[in-house]
Design an enzyme around this catalytic site. Structure first.
Site, PDB file in Angstrom:
ATOM      1  N   PRO A  45       0.794  -1.238   0.000  1.00 25.18           N
ATOM      2  CG  PRO A  45      -0.800  -1.564   1.651  1.00 25.18           C
ATOM      3  CD  PRO A  45       0.514  -2.076   1.176  1.00 25.18           C
ATOM      4  CD  GLU A  46      -1.195   7.188  -0.139  1.00 27.54           C
ATOM      5  OE1 GLU A  46      -0.923   8.384  -0.320  1.00 27.54           O
ATOM      6  OE2 GLU A  46      -2.378   6.764  -0.041  1.00 27.54           O
TER       7      GLU A  46
END
Length: 315
Positions: A45-46
């Site tokens: 993820p980010e």
């Protein structure tokens, strides 16, 4: 000839926030788990390293900042990484050992001119262990602008691989129509959309992008709870009264006609695994190609400045 199938893994989890080693350990363990299930491309993820500081103010108000907030930001800065650097070399060794592509959301410390700016970045590692490229988020959203600087057009990265061209944009960059067009114009086939947005409207976004770009969209979010936050942060009180689950996830894989290949995962950590039929990308572009036969360059044109923007130019 391109490979016609690709097994991808989408990691939905969160490390201990501000703890670089926690993130590194999870990247290794979850990459091994995903590779053990046949994954060839593994997406995190980010800002997985060192985590997305949802809910934290860093002591900032309009017109003032606190001493304690500055100390919290310094702690976040200490957890960031350089690209390239020691951490990307570790990622490279892991990718080479497992024979996989790794794409990881990180907080990147600028090392060109100033050591005081951080970027929300996505780093690409190849199965030979090489650093293939990075992307810096063009516009941090809302209060994120206090934490991260703006990327430039030099990192609108798309990478050619044996299974097609991979690249992507981070979170709300994906709401920027011209940024998406710049990615489509590079022939993107596997579009990565790491995010911190767990709302239902995000699902509409990734399905639209898949249908618009006639590409697979891999969306990756963290599942994060208060347990992943150090309680000794000065700004921990910002989330003290919030619900225990701070990000419910919503990672998903969408096909090139906008249909789910893997439905969104909510309220738990996990790894989504799917083998993609890459022939569907070509088939989907039969009746729509946004930058090909369905474009009108006589009416619309996009100019992309893909040069690196340096504040100092040395001759």
């Amino acid at each position: 000839m391109k490979k016609r199938q690709l097994t991808v893994a989408v990691v939905q989890d969160a490390p201990i926030l501000f703890d670089k080693q926690s993130a590194m350990d999870k990247i290794e363990s979850m990459s091994r788990e995903a590779a053990g299930q046949g994954a060839e491309l593994i997406v995190f993820p980010e800002v997985f390293l060192p985590g997305y500081p949802r809910g934290l103010s860093f002591g900032a108000r309009v017109g003032s900042r606190t001493v304690d907030g500055r100390r919290d930001w310094e702690r976040y800065w200490e957890s960031s990484i350089a690209i390239p650097g020691a951490e990307t070399r570790i990622f490279g060794e892991l990718a080479r050992e497992l024979g996989v592509y790794l794409v990881i959301g990180v907080v990147e410390r600028d090392q060109d001119f100033s050591t005081g700016t951080l970027f929300n970045s996505m780093v690409y590692i190849g199965p030979d262990g090489e650093l293939l490229g990075k992307h810096r988020k063009l516009v941090p959203t809302g209060s994120e602008r206090l934490l991260w600087g703006q990327g430039d057009g030099s990192t609108l990265t798309v990478i050619d691989t044996p299974f097609g061209r991979i690249g992507g944009l981070i979170c709300w960059e994906n709401y920027m129509p011209l940024a998406r067009t710049a990615m489509y114009a590079q022939g993107i086939d596997i579009y990565l959309a790491p995010t911190a947005d767990a709302r239902d409207t995000w699902q509409s976004t990734i399905r639209h992008i898949a249908c618009e770009g006639r590409c697979y969209v891999i969306s990756c979010n963290q599942f994060a709870t208060k347990a992943s936050y150090p309680t000794d942060l000065a700004c921990y009180e910002d989330i003290q009264d919030d619900a225990d689950t701070l990000s419910r996830g919503g990672s998903a894989i969408v096909g090139p006609l906008g249909d789910y290949i893997v439905e969104p995962l909510y309220e738990q950590e996990g790894i989504l695994i799917s083998t993609l039929d890459l022939s569907l990308i070509t088939q989907s572009r039969f009746d729509f190609d946004a930058v090909g036969h369905y474009s009108r360059p006589d009416v619309f044109q996009l100019i992309v400045n893909d040069s690196k923007q340096d504040i100092v130019r040395r001759k």
